[in-house]
Design an enzyme around this catalytic site. Structure first.
Site, PDB file in Angstrom:
ATOM      1  N   LEU A 118       0.818  -1.207   0.000  1.00 47.80           N
ATOM      2  CA  LEU A 118       0.000   0.000   0.000  1.00 47.80           C
ATOM      3  C   LEU A 118       0.855   1.262   0.000  1.00 47.80           C
ATOM      4  O   LEU A 118       2.034   1.240   0.389  1.00 47.80           O
ATOM      5  CB  LEU A 118      -0.903   0.015   1.238  1.00 47.80           C
ATOM      6  CG  LEU A 118      -2.025  -1.022   1.312  1.00 47.80           C
ATOM      7  CD1 LEU A 118      -2.658  -0.992   2.697  1.00 47.80           C
ATOM      8  CD2 LEU A 118      -3.068  -0.786   0.226  1.00 47.80           C
ATOM      9  N   SER A 119       0.259   2.357  -0.424  1.00 44.05           N
ATOM     10  CA  SER A 119       0.910   3.653  -0.277  1.00 44.05           C
ATOM     11  C   SER A 119       1.180   3.899   1.207  1.00 44.05           C
ATOM     12  O   SER A 119       0.285   3.731   2.041  1.00 44.05           O
ATOM     13  CB  SER A 119      -0.008   4.754  -0.831  1.00 44.05           C
ATOM     14  OG  SER A 119       0.566   6.024  -0.645  1.00 44.05           O
ATOM     15  N   GLY A 120       2.410   4.255   1.552  1.00 41.87           N
ATOM     16  CA  GLY A 120       2.769   4.464   2.944  1.00 41.87           C
ATOM     17  C   GLY A 120       3.337   3.245   3.637  1.00 41.87           C
ATOM     18  O   GLY A 120       3.693   3.309   4.818  1.00 41.87           O
ATOM     19  N   ALA A 121       3.435   2.130   2.909  1.00 44.72           N
ATOM     20  CA  ALA A 121       3.965   0.903   3.519  1.00 44.72           C
ATOM     21  C   ALA A 121       5.483   0.913   3.629  1.00 44.72           C
ATOM     22  O   ALA A 121       6.053   0.028   4.273  1.00 44.72           O
ATOM     23  CB  ALA A 121       3.513  -0.326   2.714  1.00 44.72           C
ATOM     24  N   GLY A 122       6.137   1.870   2.988  1.00 43.49           N
ATOM     25  CA  GLY A 122       7.583   1.999   3.120  1.00 43.49           C
ATOM     26  C   GLY A 122       8.387   1.451   1.958  1.00 43.49           C
ATOM     27  O   GLY A 122       9.602   1.267   2.085  1.00 43.49           O
ATOM     28  N   LYS A 123       7.747   1.220   0.829  1.00 42.90           N
ATOM     29  CA  LYS A 123       8.429   0.609  -0.320  1.00 42.90           C
ATOM     30  C   LYS A 123       9.612   1.440  -0.803  1.00 42.90           C
ATOM     31  O   LYS A 123      10.723   0.926  -0.954  1.00 42.90           O
ATOM     32  CB  LYS A 123       7.436   0.419  -1.476  1.00 42.90           C
ATOM     33  CG  LYS A 123       6.237  -0.437  -1.141  1.00 42.90           C
ATOM     34  CD  LYS A 123       5.273  -0.544  -2.294  1.00 42.90           C
ATOM     35  CE  LYS A 123       4.704   0.793  -2.721  1.00 42.90           C
ATOM     36  NZ  LYS A 123       3.903   1.453  -1.663  1.00 42.90           N
ATOM     37  N   SER A 124       9.377   2.713  -1.092  1.00 38.82           N
ATOM     38  CA  SER A 124      10.438   3.566  -1.625  1.00 38.82           C
ATOM     39  C   SER A 124      11.553   3.782  -0.607  1.00 38.82           C
ATOM     40  O   SER A 124      12.738   3.710  -0.941  1.00 38.82           O
ATOM     41  CB  SER A 124       9.865   4.920  -2.067  1.00 38.82           C
ATOM     42  OG  SER A 124       9.012   4.765  -3.176  1.00 38.82           O
ATOM     43  N   SER A 178       1.652  -1.441  -7.332  1.00 39.65           N
ATOM     44  CA  SER A 178       1.336  -2.595  -8.202  1.00 39.65           C
ATOM     45  C   SER A 178       0.246  -3.445  -7.557  1.00 39.65           C
ATOM     46  O   SER A 178       0.488  -4.571  -7.121  1.00 39.65           O
ATOM     47  CB  SER A 178       2.586  -3.417  -8.505  1.00 39.65           C
ATOM     48  OG  SER A 178       3.390  -3.678  -7.386  1.00 39.65           O
TER      49      SER A 178
END
Length: 215
Positions: A49-55, A122
């Site tokens: 999700l957005s905000g999950a820390g991927k980047s 994604s």
């Protein structure tokens, strides 16, 4: 790190192409580039999700790998939408096209011999499956950044979740558009429980076990 050229994969043909084009087989292959780099290439596909820390996680891992002499590149969702995918919106169709382009780009970077880190929501299983099927088994490592929705909302410095709840943003993943969690990813990271360093370390352990990086 010693690499056996016999174990290096060749470029895969594209799934579909114009009848007026043909795949050109380069004389400098992925195997040659990997030998020069001293390590295998791989795609690390961060999803969540957005905000999950991927980047944040992808860039922290890249810094760790870069400092150890590995050749890397991060494809970040926001950055890619500034150029390559700048013509796309956020409808389901545009989201699918966004991921299709990133998957093809990641495949090219794999052939360039790089450890490629992609950080994209994604949200759909089918598109992540397509990305995996573009390359050979072992070339695609899916990393699920699992984080509770309420924590993602607390982290949302851009205020996107609130805008979505207010109806200002349509088709927002987790609110008005679904996120289809990975069924069998190579790694699940509880990013609402683990700190950044612990997440990076878990990925490094996985990469060592798969022979991508050495001790």
């Amino acid at each position: 790190m010693t690499i056996n050229p016999a174990n290096l994969s060749m470029a895969l043909p594209t799934i579909s192409a114009s009848a007026n084009t043909a795949w050109h087989h380069a004389t400098v292959t992925r195997g040659c580039r990997q030998l020069l780099n001293g390590h295998p290439a791989v795609i690390l596909w961060f999803t969540g999700l957005s905000g999950a820390g991927k980047s944040t996680l992808a860039h922290a891992l890249e810094e760790r790998l870069h400092c150890q002499g590995y050749r890397t590149f991060v494809l970040d969702g926001d950055n890619v939408r500034q150029g390559l995918c700048g013509d796309l919106g956020f409808s389901d169709q545009d989201r699918r096209e966004n991921i299709r382009r990133i998957a093809e780009l990641s495949k090219l970077m794999l052939e360039a011999g790089l450890i490629t880190l992609t950080a994209f929501i994604s949200p759909f299983l089918a598109e992540r499956k397509l990305a995996r099927q573009l390359v050979q088994p072992g070339d695609f490592i899916e990393i699920y950044c699992r984080c509770a929705l309420d924590v993602c909302e607390q982290r949302d410095v851009k205020g996107l979740y609130q805008k979505a709840r207010n109806g200002e943003i349509l088709k927002f993943t987790g609110i008005s558009s679904p996120y289809e969690a990975p069924i069998n990813p190579e790694l699940v990271l509880e990013t609402d429980r683990l700190d950044l360093g612990e997440c990076v370390e878990q990925i490094m352990v996985l990469l060592k076990r798969k022979g991508i990086v050495s001790d």
